[in-house]
Design an enzyme around this catalytic site. Structure first.
Site, short mmCIF file in Angstrom:
data_model
loop_
_atom_site.label_atom_id
_atom_site.label_comp_id
_atom_site.label_asym_id
_atom_site.label_seq_id
_atom_site.Cartn_x
_atom_site.Cartn_y
_atom_site.Cartn_z
N ASP A 59 0.37 8.25 41.58
CA ASP A 59 1.51 7.34 41.61
C ASP A 59 1.35 6.38 40.43
OD1 ASP A 59 3.27 5.25 41.97
OD2 ASP A 59 3.04 5.17 44.16
N LYS A 85 9.77 2.00 38.13
CA LYS A 85 9.70 0.66 37.51
C LYS A 85 10.10 0.59 36.04
CE LYS A 85 7.14 -2.02 40.82
NZ LYS A 85 6.55 -1.25 41.90
N PHE A 103 -0.28 0.93 47.61
CA PHE A 103 1.14 0.61 47.82
C PHE A 103 1.98 1.75 47.24
CE2 PHE A 103 5.32 -0.92 46.81
CZ PHE A 103 5.68 -1.62 47.95
C1 LIG Z 1 6.76 -0.59 43.14
C2 LIG Z 1 5.97 0.58 43.53
C3 LIG Z 1 6.47 1.58 44.36
C4 LIG Z 1 7.84 1.47 45.01
O1 LIG Z 1 8.86 1.42 44.09
P1 LIG Z 1 10.34 0.91 44.55
O2 LIG Z 1 11.18 1.15 43.34
O3 LIG Z 1 10.19 -0.52 44.93
O4 LIG Z 1 10.75 1.75 45.70
C5 LIG Z 1 5.69 2.68 44.64
N1 LIG Z 1 4.46 2.81 44.11
C6 LIG Z 1 3.93 1.87 43.30
C7 LIG Z 1 2.57 2.07 42.72
C8 LIG Z 1 4.65 0.72 42.99
O5 LIG Z 1 4.12 -0.23 42.22
#
Ligand SMILES: *Cc1c(COP(=O)(O)O)cnc(C)c1O
Length: 406
Positions: free
Chosen positions: A220, A249, A135
């Site tokens: 990420d 986050k 994700f």
């Molecule tokens: C939540 C998340 C995103 C996206 O972040 P947003 O602030 O919702 O755009 C991308 N990568 C990972 C691993 C995430 O948990």
């Protein structure tokens, strides 16, 4: 009409229906407690999806944001501000100690990832390699790297040249990365997939393969980073030295922010005119992140996250309706013996706990790092009754479905 029904109706009349009906209408919070518009209290073991690092209304965060807003709230990227420079330096120090690097500030995770995608294009290559179950966000670029078909298919065609490999399979990765690969993107701990932890040897192999083929290794750490796993990054203990790390986050404890950190030559791939943002690097957001980091350090919250996480995993994993518990620090996932995830979330909420299901049989906990042993023990004590209730709801739903179809 209750306050909850009234606000829910108004929500549905005015807010786009992208998230389904809201589970609650919340009004205030303090520490790990939130209160809804009926005055009911809930203990928050989701933390705004791994965002509220310091819980709700932490005085350090409230103070930093208030002071910065009173002093200077926004100036645009024609100008530098002290909080932005200090945060960039601090992020380099904690995410790549001793390494040379540069930071691009954005406002969200997806935007941090967009910056990484554009940066990877500046290598002159366009191919990307991503993990199954990954994700990376909902913007078109980050969605192109997100595996879930239900998220992707309504928006195809997405930016192309993405090769998918199974998470953790070194041979598949080595076969997928070529001289045309701009970057390999990995979540060292897949949060949305239900908390899957990468084997450190897989991350090391990814570093080796990308170096051999001249591709960037991009981690990420938007969900797993900034202390949640008991380390600044989930990958910190493994010395993988990624070229790019994306963060968001929990970085500013609830104030919107994202950051794309690039090390070595990757830090100069984006040149003037290549990328931009109006709000990114906003001094209030940067002051918030600095306050979060300073509090994590002064209160020893990384070490605490390791301890409370261990306690939480042991406690909720002890029930035999839980078949598997995973995670690092206070990012914890578990698999249930039956697909009652949504019932577990509903039963927990009715008992005064906020948790989340990442799949039919998968539960995720991402409480604030300020969660105490006593909070964890209270949830663990409530857990068997929550599962009893969820299993009863599951049985009732099955009976209703069978009854209705016969
Ligand atoms: C939540 C998340 C995103 C996206 O972040 P947003 O602030 O919702 O755009 C991308 N990568 C990972 C691993 C995430 O948990």
């Amino acid at each position: 009409m209750s306050a909850t029904s009234e606000w829910t109706e108004r929500y549905q009349g005015a807010v786009m229906n992208t998230f389904g009906p809201p589970k609650l209408v919340l009004e205030s919070g303090e520490g790990i407690v939130v209160r809804d518009v009926e005055g009911r209290e809930y203990r928050d073991f989701l933390g705004g999806i791994a965002v509220n690092t310091l819980g709700h209304a932490h005085p350090a965060l409230v103070g930093a944001v208030t002071a910065q807003l009173q002093q200077l709230g926004h100036v645009s990227n024609f100008f530098a501000t002290r909080p932005q420079v200090e945060l960039a330096e601090k992020l380099l120090e904690v995410t790549g100690p001793g390494r040379d690097g540069r930071v691009f500030f954005a406002n969200s995770g997806a935007e941090a990832n967009e910056a990484a995608i554009k940066l990877s294009r500046r290598t002159g290559r366009t191919h990307l390699v991503a993990m199954e179950d990954a994700f990376h966000g909902r913007t078109m670029g980050s969605l192109a790297l997100t595996s879930k078909a239900a998220y992707r298919e309504p928006f195809e065609p997405l930016p192309g040249h993405v090769t998918w490999v199974p998470f953790g399979d070194v041979d598949a990765l080595a076969a997928a990365v070529t001289d045309e690969t701009a970057a390999v993107v990995i979540e060292p701990l897949q949060g949305e997939a239900g908390v899957n932890v990468a084997d450190p040897d897989y991350l090391r192999a990814a570093r080796r393969v990308t170096t051999e083929r001249g591709a960037l290794l991009w981690l990420d750490e938007i969900q797993s980073g900034m202390g949640r796993t008991g380390h600044w990054l989930a990958s910190s203990p493994y010395d993988v030295a990624p070229d790019v790390v994306t963060l968001a986050k929990g970085l500013a404890g609830g104030i919107p922010i994202g950051a794309c950190v690039a090390f070595g030559e990757a830090g100069s791939l984006l040149q003037p005119g290549n990328h931009g943002t109006t709000f990114g690097g906003n001094p209030v957001a940067c002051a918030a992140a600095l306050a979060v980091i300073a509090t994590l350090e002064s209160e020893g919250l990384l070490a605490r996250a390791s301890e409370t996480g261990e306690r939480l995993r042991a406690g909720v994993g002890a029930d035999d309706r839980v078949v598997d518990v995973r995670g690092e620090g206070v990012l914890v996932g578990l698999t249930l013996a039956a697909p009652h995830g949504p019932h577990v979330v509903a039963a927990a909420q009715d008992a005064g706990w906020i948790i989340n299901a990442t799949g039919p049989d998968r539960i995720r906990f991402a409480p604030p790092l300020v969660v105490t042993d006593a909070d964890v023990d209270a949830l663990v004590a409530a857990w068997p009754a929550i599962l009893d209730d969820a299993w009863a709801r599951g049985a009732a739903a099955e009976a209703a479905a069978t009854g209705g179809s016969s």
